[in-house]
Design a protein around this motif. Structure first.
Motif, mmCIF file in Angstrom:
data_model
loop_
_atom_site.group_PDB
_atom_site.id
_atom_site.type_symbol
_atom_site.label_atom_id
_atom_site.label_comp_id
_atom_site.label_asym_id
_atom_site.label_seq_id
_atom_site.Cartn_x
_atom_site.Cartn_y
_atom_site.Cartn_z
ATOM 1 N N ALA A 188 40.900 27.107 34.874
ATOM 2 C CA ALA A 188 40.075 26.284 34.960
ATOM 3 C C ALA A 188 40.120 26.007 36.176
ATOM 4 C CB ALA A 188 39.731 24.738 34.631
ATOM 5 N N VAL A 189 41.649 26.308 36.865
ATOM 6 C CA VAL A 189 41.424 26.709 38.185
ATOM 7 C C VAL A 189 41.270 28.269 38.843
ATOM 8 C CG1 VAL A 189 44.114 27.201 40.089
ATOM 9 C CG2 VAL A 189 44.050 24.941 38.460
ATOM 10 N N ILE A 190 41.549 28.777 38.241
ATOM 11 C CA ILE A 190 41.380 30.714 38.345
ATOM 12 C C ILE A 190 39.488 30.782 38.649
ATOM 13 C CG2 ILE A 190 40.555 32.605 37.895
ATOM 14 C CD1 ILE A 190 43.135 32.831 36.979
ATOM 15 N N GLY A 191 38.837 29.861 37.691
ATOM 16 C CA GLY A 191 37.497 29.778 37.913
ATOM 17 C C GLY A 191 36.285 29.304 38.667
ATOM 18 N N ALA A 192 37.632 27.699 39.043
ATOM 19 C CA ALA A 192 37.034 27.268 40.201
ATOM 20 C C ALA A 192 37.658 27.933 41.369
ATOM 21 C CB ALA A 192 37.601 25.658 40.315
ATOM 22 N N ALA A 193 38.264 28.551 41.829
ATOM 23 C CA ALA A 193 38.157 29.800 42.663
ATOM 24 C C ALA A 193 37.187 30.700 42.913
ATOM 25 C CB ALA A 193 39.890 29.990 42.832
ATOM 26 N N SER A 194 37.141 30.946 41.741
ATOM 27 C CA SER A 194 36.551 32.256 41.781
ATOM 28 C C SER A 194 34.411 31.938 42.024
ATOM 29 C CB SER A 194 35.891 32.928 40.006
ATOM 30 O OG SER A 194 37.281 33.254 39.451
ATOM 31 N N SER A 195 34.597 30.591 41.604
ATOM 32 C CA SER A 195 33.235 29.236 42.229
ATOM 33 C C SER A 195 32.562 29.490 43.114
ATOM 34 C CB SER A 195 32.834 28.853 41.105
ATOM 35 O OG SER A 195 33.311 28.419 39.782
ATOM 36 N N GLY A 196 33.994 29.214 43.504
ATOM 37 C CA GLY A 196 33.909 29.288 46.014
ATOM 38 C C GLY A 196 34.022 30.628 46.054
ATOM 39 N N SER A 197 34.214 31.841 45.023
ATOM 40 C CA SER A 197 33.720 33.354 45.551
ATOM 41 C C SER A 197 32.758 33.832 45.559
ATOM 42 C CB SER A 197 35.051 34.074 45.122
ATOM 43 O OG SER A 197 34.505 35.377 45.290
ATOM 44 N N TYR A 198 31.726 33.228 44.310
ATOM 45 C CA TYR A 198 30.619 33.757 44.522
ATOM 46 C C TYR A 198 29.780 32.255 45.324
ATOM 47 C CZ TYR A 198 32.177 36.277 39.849
ATOM 48 O OH TYR A 198 32.799 36.616 39.171
ATOM 49 N N SER A 199 30.108 31.806 45.524
ATOM 50 C CA SER A 199 29.020 31.411 46.483
ATOM 51 C C SER A 199 29.148 31.332 47.877
ATOM 52 C CB SER A 199 29.907 29.071 46.931
ATOM 53 O OG SER A 199 29.440 29.012 45.352
ATOM 54 N N GLY A 230 40.516 38.041 43.342
ATOM 55 C CA GLY A 230 40.757 39.387 42.684
ATOM 56 C C GLY A 230 42.336 39.649 42.386
ATOM 57 N N GLY A 231 43.076 39.713 43.704
ATOM 58 C CA GLY A 231 44.498 38.835 43.710
ATOM 59 C C GLY A 231 45.044 38.551 42.821
ATOM 60 N N ILE A 232 45.298 37.319 42.571
ATOM 61 C CA ILE A 232 45.249 35.913 41.887
ATOM 62 C C ILE A 232 45.265 37.169 39.836
ATOM 63 C CG2 ILE A 232 44.634 34.072 40.620
ATOM 64 C CD1 ILE A 232 43.882 32.641 43.699
ATOM 65 N N LYS A 233 44.260 36.916 39.614
ATOM 66 C CA LYS A 233 43.344 37.865 38.646
ATOM 67 C C LYS A 233 44.883 39.415 38.237
ATOM 68 C CE LYS A 233 38.311 35.878 37.909
ATOM 69 N NZ LYS A 233 37.610 36.658 37.769
ATOM 70 N N GLY A 234 44.450 39.395 39.147
ATOM 71 C CA GLY A 234 45.806 40.745 39.216
ATOM 72 C C GLY A 234 46.814 40.184 38.839
ATOM 73 N N MET A 235 47.304 39.386 39.818
ATOM 74 C CA MET A 235 49.130 39.056 39.615
ATOM 75 C C MET A 235 48.686 38.352 38.364
ATOM 76 S SD MET A 235 51.263 38.653 40.637
ATOM 77 C CE MET A 235 51.408 39.938 42.246
ATOM 78 N N ARG A 236 47.549 38.241 37.301
ATOM 79 C CA ARG A 236 48.170 36.610 36.630
ATOM 80 C C ARG A 236 47.783 38.101 34.597
ATOM 81 N NH1 ARG A 236 43.746 32.985 33.317
ATOM 82 N NH2 ARG A 236 45.052 32.046 31.669
ATOM 83 N N GLY A 358 42.440 43.671 33.894
ATOM 84 C CA GLY A 358 43.636 43.091 34.862
ATOM 85 C C GLY A 358 44.010 43.392 35.990
ATOM 86 N N ALA A 359 45.389 44.062 35.502
ATOM 87 C CA ALA A 359 46.013 44.513 36.977
ATOM 88 C C ALA A 359 45.312 46.242 37.637
ATOM 89 C CB ALA A 359 47.181 45.455 36.255
ATOM 90 N N LEU A 360 45.166 46.483 36.914
ATOM 91 C CA LEU A 360 44.474 47.943 38.060
ATOM 92 C C LEU A 360 43.109 47.379 38.364
ATOM 93 C CD1 LEU A 360 44.987 50.719 36.009
ATOM 94 C CD2 LEU A 360 46.221 49.985 38.062
ATOM 95 N N GLY A 361 42.046 46.553 37.372
ATOM 96 C CA GLY A 361 40.690 46.547 37.803
ATOM 97 C C GLY A 361 40.353 45.355 38.874
ATOM 98 N N GLU A 362 41.131 43.786 38.531
ATOM 99 C CA GLU A 362 40.821 42.654 39.593
ATOM 100 C C GLU A 362 41.622 43.298 40.716
ATOM 101 O OE1 GLU A 362 38.514 40.905 38.689
ATOM 102 O OE2 GLU A 362 39.019 40.958 36.965
#
Length: 530
Positions: A188-199, A230-236, A358-362
């Motif tokens: 949910a947290v990452i999704g909220a950040a991604s929504s802000g990125s798409y906005s 992308g950095g957050i998703k890659g780190m996760r 994740g690690a490479l793509g994101e």
């Protein structure tokens, strides 16, 4: 704040499409065009994305129609829970209907838009630039809609599992719910950040369409937001790879179950040797009594014969026990080997998917965002060859992993219908096999989860080996095999510490028939995660 953003983007998208059509009409009447193929392709992408989104909404609504309320005399709390579950189900179906569109946008449309934007910047083609911006607005809007729906669903799932974890304070159900609550909360947290990125991406494309003076600033902000997410998703993904690697190592360290079989048979062989010694001693006594002279001779000989006969019976029983145990232990060792290999394979697969997607793509997509932000801040460009290449590479990696997951899931759904006997629970009559057409139709229902697949079968197998003697089918499991299976549970992070139980309490829960379903669900969850 999110509602006005949605409305604004819808009006602007409509204005963009109108202006794009006007430019196309102008080009037919003789206006210059630097790319005769790019404009129709970008318009087709935008239109297809809008139509697909509308169809997804309609499918989600249709799926929820015709469901009569089932809470006739329920209390207010139960009605509220029922409505919440129905809303969550509707949103989940809506999100899953959008996911194929979202995958196409991320893997095809967005990289193509970046390419056309780069070409427009290189050739100073304003028409192509505006068409690419229109398609980009449509793509970002589709991404935002999917991400926003996913964020709400993840938040509701996190809340539900958090309540379940509090209800079940210890045990398998507590651990499963608690783990899901953490995962869904992070989603949910990452999704909220991604929504802000798409906005921010929508705002960037709109400024380019309107030729606003702050277009470079919007591009820079969008690049920074994209890089951060992308950095957050890659780190996760890196953390997930580490967790899966540790679990793989623990399972691998359990050793070969056939060695456990040898040690267990040695104990039975020792009992057989003791019986043979007892028989030999009885025959020696028989010989001694036979040569004895006296009135009690016959009585002693009779007792010696009985003792020898009893000793030979024990030898015979011990030999049969060894033969039976050899067959049984070999089967249990094979079962335990099979589930251990499956557990290791699942963790290796997870490591591969998280590393590539994740690690490479994101991380690659994050690097593309950084390059875009730097270029926008220095040269005022929204795209450049380096950023375009990185964005395309990252999207390709993520798209490849997503496509792999989709094909694997479709294959499992097909097998579930076509070959129901393959993974049916032991002792349960499998359903009737469906035709190829029906199985293929079921395979394409991407919004449905596999309920009777290999992972569920392996979870039942592990539980049958680790369960206590009061569980049907587990009563005659050899103690050594049961301990080894329980060691596998601990390696899979389903041990007493994970369940907040003492060792004896944990063992009693494995011997409780009322907790069988919870245990199987827990094991299946741990097989899938890192």
């Amino acid at each position: 704040m999110s509602t006005p953003a949605h409305r604004t983007s819808t009006r602007q998208s409509a204005a963009v499409l109108t202006s794009a059509r006007q430019r196309q009409e102008g080009s037919r009447t003789g206006s210059p065009s630097g790319n005769p193929v790019g404009h129709p392709l970008l318009q087709m992408q935008s239109g297809a994305g809008n139509r697909a989104t509308a169809e997804a909404v309609q499918r989600a609504r249709s799926a929820d129609k015709g469901k009569a309320p089932e809470d006739g005399g329920a209390s207010a709390g139960e009605k509220k829970k029922s409505y919440r579950d129905r809303i969550a189900g509707l949103l989940d179906r809506f999100k899953k209907n959008l996911e194929p569109i979202d995958t196409f946008i991320k893997g095809v449309q967005t990289p193509a838009n970046a390419g056309f934007t780069q070409q427009a910047a290189a050739t100073a083609n304003d028409g192509l630039k505006h068409s690419a911006a229109a398609s980009g607005t449509s793509a970002a809007s589709g991404n935002l809609l999917t991400e926003a729906a996913g964020t709400v669903v993840s938040g509701m799932d996190a809340y539900k599992n958090m309540k379940d974890a509090k209800t079940h304070e210890t045990g398998a159900k507590h651990h499963t719910a608690n783990k899901k609550a953490k995962i869904k909360g992070t989603d949910a947290v990452i999704g909220a950040a991604s929504s802000g990125s798409y906005s921010a991406a929508i705002a960037k494309e709109v400024t380019k369409i309107q030729k606003a003076a702050d277009a470079a600033v919007a591009s820079e902000a969008s690049g920074i937001a994209s890089a951060s997410v992308g950095g957050i998703k890659g780190m996760r993904a890196v953390f997930r790879v580490g967790a899966a690697a540790r679990k793989y190592k623990r399972v691998k360290e359990l050793g070969d179950p056939h060695l456990i079989e040898v040690a267990s048979l040695a104990r039975l062989n020792e009992a057989r040797e003791q019986a043979e010694w007892a028989a030999a001693e009885a025959y020696v006594a028989l010989d001694a009594y036979w040569d004895h002279e006296g009135e009690e001779r016959l009585e002693l000989v009779a007792e010696a014969i009985d003792a020898a006969w009893e000793a030979m019976g024990e030898v015979h029983d011990a030999a049969q026990e060894i033969q039976r145990a050899e067959r049984k232990k070999e089967g249990e060792a094979e079962r335990l080997t099979k589930v251990q290999e499956y557990a290791k394979k699942k963790q290796l697969t997870k490591i591969g998917k998280e590393t590539v997607g994740g690690a490479l793509g994101e991380s690659t997509k994050a690097a593309a965002g950084v390059v875009t932000a730097v270029a926008a801040g220095t040269a005022g460009l929204a795209s450049n060859p380096v950023g375009w290449g990185l964005a395309g590479a990252g999207a390709t990696l993520v798209f490849g992993v997503t496509l792999y997951k989709a094909l694997r899931a479709a294959t499992k759904r097909y097998e579930e219908k076509r070959h129901p006997e393959r993974w049916a629970p032991e002792g349960e009559a499998p359903g009737e096999a469906a035709s190829r057409g029906e199985s293929l139709k079921h395979a394409l229902t991407f919004w449905k989860k596999v309920s009777k697949g290999e992972r569920q079968a392996m979870a039942r197998e592990i539980y049958a080996l680790a369960a206590g003697p009061h569980i049907p089918g587990s009563g005659d499991t050899e103690p050594e095999m049961r301990e080894s299976a329980r060691a596998l549970l601990k390696a899979l992070k389903a041990g007493p510490t994970d369940h907040k139980l003492e060792q004896d309490e944990w063992e009693r829960s494995l011997d409780d028939p009322a907790k069988t379903a919870g245990w199987i669900s827990e094991i299946a969850e741990q097989l899938a995660s890192g």
